[in-house]
Design a protein around this motif. Structure first.
Motif, PDB file in Angstrom:
ATOM      1  N   VAL A  51       5.703   1.337   0.661  1.00 32.17           N
ATOM      2  CA  VAL A  51       5.965   0.233  -0.265  1.00 32.17           C
ATOM      3  C   VAL A  51       4.670  -0.515  -0.553  1.00 32.17           C
ATOM      4  N   THR A  52       4.441  -0.789  -1.836  1.00 39.30           N
ATOM      5  CA  THR A  52       3.258  -1.522  -2.287  1.00 39.30           C
ATOM      6  C   THR A  52       3.706  -2.699  -3.124  1.00 39.30           C
ATOM      7  N   THR A  53       3.012  -3.820  -2.982  1.00 42.57           N
ATOM      8  CA  THR A  53       3.347  -5.024  -3.748  1.00 42.57           C
ATOM      9  C   THR A  53       2.139  -5.512  -4.532  1.00 42.57           C
ATOM     10  N   TRP A  54       2.425  -6.076  -5.699  1.00 38.31           N
ATOM     11  CA  TRP A  54       1.414  -6.715  -6.532  1.00 38.31           C
ATOM     12  C   TRP A  54       1.941  -8.078  -6.980  1.00 38.31           C
ATOM     13  N   ILE A  55       1.104  -9.088  -6.974  1.00 35.22           N
ATOM     14  CA  ILE A  55       1.402 -10.386  -7.566  1.00 35.22           C
ATOM     15  C   ILE A  55       0.486 -10.563  -8.762  1.00 35.22           C
ATOM     16  N   ASN A  56       1.079 -10.778  -9.925  1.00 33.12           N
ATOM     17  CA  ASN A  56       0.297 -10.944 -11.164  1.00 33.12           C
ATOM     18  C   ASN A  56      -0.723  -9.819 -11.307  1.00 33.12           C
TER      19      ASN A  56
END
Length: 277
Positions: free
Chosen positions: A208-213
């Protein structure tokens, strides 16, 4: 196949309201209530009566405690289940509001992988918590608020270990395959405004990978993760290859109290879309 809407912008079709609940700390492990003894004896009964208030306001899903300041939270859970996907949404939490997006969530219990949006003292945003998967806390940094001379919260800064309620440690970042510097997050976060969150979830033992903006924040591999009481095979067998997506309104607790969720706080979500991979 492209992105499809998870929320129609008008009502909660496709979603169900469920109360906040706990269960085993890991598959086959002890129950949370047997280990943490400061829950009220009637917690489950009261939580069922106060599953958080969910509404649609100005094209956004809004979650609040029910009634305001009750101290009990809840979830809004997708009716559908998803395996491999990329999820995109926008969120706007008040301060403080401890929320998150759960992946591969079981409908009948609290188990699943949570992408944290702990917009509160000593919180983290974009990292992970293993709800009922060993309670691992894999985060790249910890945050708290900046205050003006009148004591009003005016933005975020890195948490101070000397005053932290939940200290960040190198071991928490070491559980991640990628951990963004806190400066990258602070440079992109829009205080008390809308921020985008993108989540890519791949595999039966999800990577799982996350990005904010569009700034990469964290990456975790549940196939290779090493954490206390975490067993990749047991978790994969327990959760299965797919699960629900859920949004959270947190309850309060003796440690943080209203610093976890303010009595009048809300979190807002909009433009929820998903691409099946």
């Amino acid at each position: 196949m492209g992105f499809e809407p998870l929320f129609n912008g008008k009502d909660l079709t496709g979603w169900s309201v469920i109360p906040r609940s706990y269960g085993t700390l890991w598959p086959g492990g002890p129950d949370v209530h047997d280990v943490v003894t400061d829950f009220p004896q009637d917690y489950a009964e009261q939580a069922a009566l106060h599953p958080a208030a969910w509404s649609v306001e100005n094209g956004a899903i809004v979650g609040r405690q029910q009634p305001l300041g009750s101290g009990y939270g809840g979830y809004l859970i997708s009716d559908e289940t998803f395996g491999d996907f990329e999820l995109s949404l926008e969120l706007n939490p008040d301060w403080p509001a401890d929320t998150g997006v759960m992946l591969h969530r079981r409908r009948d219990s609290w188990h699943g992988l949570q992408v944290l949006v702990d917009h509160r003292h000593s919180g983290s945003i974009g990292g992970f918590f293993g709800n009922g998967l060993g309670s691992f806390h894999a985060v790249p940094f910890a945050l708290t608020a900046r205050f003006d001379s009148a004591g009003n919260a005016i933005g975020l800064r890195e948490d101070d270990p000397a005053t932290s309620a939940e200290p960040f440690t190198p071991e928490k970042a070491a559980m991640l395959d990628y951990a963004a510097p806190v400066e990258d997050f602070l440079a992109t976060w829009n205080w008390l405004g809308w921020n985008s969150l993108r989540i890519r979830c791949i595999g039966e033992r999800p990577h799982v990978t996350t990005w904010i903006n569009d700034v990469k924040i964290a990456e975790i591999d549940l196939a290779t993760l090493e954490a206390p009481n975490y067993d990749a095979d047991a978790v994969a067998d327990f959760l299965g290859p797919s699960g629900h997506i859920a949004l959270e309104v947190h309850d309060n607790d003796p440690v943080l109290g209203t610093r976890r969720w303010a009595p009048d706080a809300a979190c807002r979500w909009r433009n929820l879309t998903i691409k099946r991979l």
